[in-house]
Design an enzyme around this catalytic site. Structure first.
Site, PDB file in Angstrom:
ATOM      1  N   HIS A 206       0.849  -1.251   0.202  1.00  0.00           N
ATOM      2  CA  HIS A 206      -0.075   0.041  -0.242  1.00  0.00           C
ATOM      3  C   HIS A 206       0.753   1.395   0.121  1.00  0.00           C
ATOM      4  O   HIS A 206       1.860   1.157   0.729  1.00  0.00           O
ATOM      5  CB  HIS A 206      -0.872   0.027   1.218  1.00  0.00           C
ATOM      6  CG  HIS A 206      -1.988  -1.002   1.282  1.00  0.00           C
ATOM      7  ND1 HIS A 206      -2.030  -2.278   0.951  1.00  0.00           N
ATOM      8  CD2 HIS A 206      -3.286  -0.707   1.505  1.00  0.00           C
ATOM      9  CE1 HIS A 206      -3.170  -2.881   0.906  1.00  0.00           C
ATOM     10  NE2 HIS A 206      -4.058  -1.890   1.472  1.00  0.00           N
ATOM     11  N   GLU A 209      -1.879   6.355  -0.457  1.00  0.00           N
ATOM     12  CA  GLU A 209      -3.339   6.295  -0.038  1.00  0.00           C
ATOM     13  C   GLU A 209      -3.517   7.358   0.681  1.00  0.00           C
ATOM     14  O   GLU A 209      -4.337   8.375   0.112  1.00  0.00           O
ATOM     15  CB  GLU A 209      -3.656   5.015   0.742  1.00  0.00           C
ATOM     16  CG  GLU A 209      -5.010   4.864   1.185  1.00  0.00           C
ATOM     17  CD  GLU A 209      -5.504   3.807   2.160  1.00  0.00           C
ATOM     18  OE1 GLU A 209      -4.693   3.191   2.627  1.00  0.00           O
ATOM     19  OE2 GLU A 209      -6.752   3.470   2.263  1.00  0.00           O
TER      20      GLU A 209
HETATM   21  N1  HPA Z   1      -5.158   0.650   3.779  1.00  0.00           N
HETATM   22  C1  HPA Z   1      -4.487   0.295   4.813  1.00  0.00           C
HETATM   23  N2  HPA Z   1      -4.659  -0.783   5.333  1.00  0.00           N
HETATM   24  C2  HPA Z   1      -5.993  -1.530   5.053  1.00  0.00           C
HETATM   25  C3  HPA Z   1      -6.498  -0.990   4.112  1.00  0.00           C
HETATM   26  C4  HPA Z   1      -6.459  -0.007   3.473  1.00  0.00           C
HETATM   27  O1  HPA Z   1      -7.239   0.707   2.610  1.00  0.00           O
HETATM   28  N3  HPA Z   1      -7.665  -1.964   4.155  1.00  0.00           N
HETATM   29  C5  HPA Z   1      -7.413  -2.859   5.053  1.00  0.00           C
HETATM   30  N4  HPA Z   1      -6.186  -2.581   5.870  1.00  0.00           N
HETATM   31 ZN    ZN Z   2      -6.158  -2.030   1.353  1.00  0.00          ZN
END
Ligand code: HPA
Ligand code: ZN
Length: 336
Positions: A206, A209
């Site tokens: 990730h 975000e």
């Molecule tokens: N971002 C970060 N961690 C997470 C997410 C997300 O969108 N969904 C579940 N864990």
């Molecule tokens: Zn996620």
């Protein structure tokens, strides 16, 4: 919309779906009573499934959501709980035209409560086999490491012999990095990604975000990831964005998630058109569908309403998602 049957029929792949994020308030309450788990008594949101559902409409940030997401998991105890959870997801997503799913789960969030990786994986595997047989949906499974915990915790979770045995057998295809992003730069988890690379595993994280576009380049350079989960903030830095386009790295975008967690104000602000114009590869994903109000088809529909994409553009998006998947060539050819 007259376009709806077309969107429904497209062969959809998703690459960014946390199975724990498919835990609906109804199933959460069922499992709490089945397992005699008590829910927080000091939060009125846990008064009933509908109260909880209403609370999910008012998330203020990623961390506000994560608090509910980790409490929700406390009802998952037995192998059959994980099977029921994943099967519920497969049925709902398949009704919207899901063909292939690459699923995340958080081993540390379960081992920290005394629920071992084998309980989790065996439950998911039972649902995955059933989805393949009864729904024709293929799937892959990837553990993510939690960045709100110290990186050493993640490294020991990664080295757990049970997890390692699932990597060796091919039950788990790669590694991911999730949870709180702000002030937790990707490079802190470098050791895991280096070891994963030596084992020939796929790698994703990730990035971008809530965090800055620089975390996207850091994940690519320091962690050598094959994919970026989210990357919605990447459009703010054209230099890094062009580099991502040049490398052909795929972003797993989650439009509804970004709106609900207030990374963007509305779907129109997800840079779908910017990425199409810049040649940035992306797929469209549900992230945590039970918390964000929709499965993969709902995400397709909302993107279509906001951007009025042509059939050619939708076909391009779906082909990119198929080619960017981690399944083998034979499965990709079936999906194309
Ligand atoms: N971002 C970060 N961690 C997470 C997410 C997300 O969108 N969904 C579940 N864990
Ligand atoms: Zn996620």
């Amino acid at each position: 919309s007259p376009f709806h049957p077309l969107l429904q029929a497209l062969p959809k792949c998703e690459h960014h779906m946390h199975i724990e994020g498919a835990l609906s308030p109804d199933l959460l309450f069922d499992l709490a009573s089945r397992n005699d788990v008590s829910l927080p008594g000091n939060d009125e949101s846990f008064a009933s499934p509908s109260a909880l559902h209403n609370r999910y409409k008012r998330f203020t940030s990623l961390d506000d959501f994560l608090q509910y997401y980790y409490i929700g998991m406390s009802v998952l105890i037995n192998e059959s709980d994980f099977e029921d959870l994943a099967w519920d997801y497969f049925q709902k997503a398949a009704s919207g035209g899901l063909a292939h799913a690459e699923l995340f789960f958080d081993p540390q969030a379960h081992s920290g409560r005394g629920v071992g990786v084998s309980t989790v994986v065996r439950g998911f595997d039972a649902a995955r086999r059933r989805a393949e047989e009864e729904l024709g949906v293929s799937s892959l499974l990837t553990p993510c490491f939690l960045r709100h915990l110290p990186a050493e915790d993640s490294l020991s979770a990664f080295r757990d012999p049970v997890l390692q045995q699932y990597f060796a057998s091919g039950s788990l295809i790669g590694v991911g990095l999730d949870s709180s992003e702000a002030d937790n730069p990707p490079k802190l988890w470098r050791a895991i990604f280096e070891e994963a690379g030596k084992l020939g595993l796929k790698k994703t994280a990730h990035a971008g975000e809530e965090g800055p576009p620089e975390y996207v380049s850091e994940a690519l350079e320091e962690l050598q990831v094959d994919r970026i989960d989210h990357g919605v903030t990447l459009a703010r830095n054209p230099t890094i964005m062009k580099e991502v386009a040049r490398k052909g790295v795929m972003l797993s975008l989650c439009p509804k998630s970004n709106v609900v967690l207030r990374c963007v104000q509305n779907i129109q602000q997800v840079p779908i058109r910017t990425y199409l114009d810049a040649g940035v590869n992306f797929s469209i994903n549900s992230d945590d569908p039970a918390y964000f109000g929709g499965y993969i088809l709902d995400n397709f529909c909302e993107v279509h309403e906001a951007f009025d994409l042509s059939l050619e553009e939708w076909t391009h998006i779906c082909k990119t998602a198929i080619e960017g998947s981690w399944c083998g060539r034979a499965r990709k050819d079936e999906l194309l």
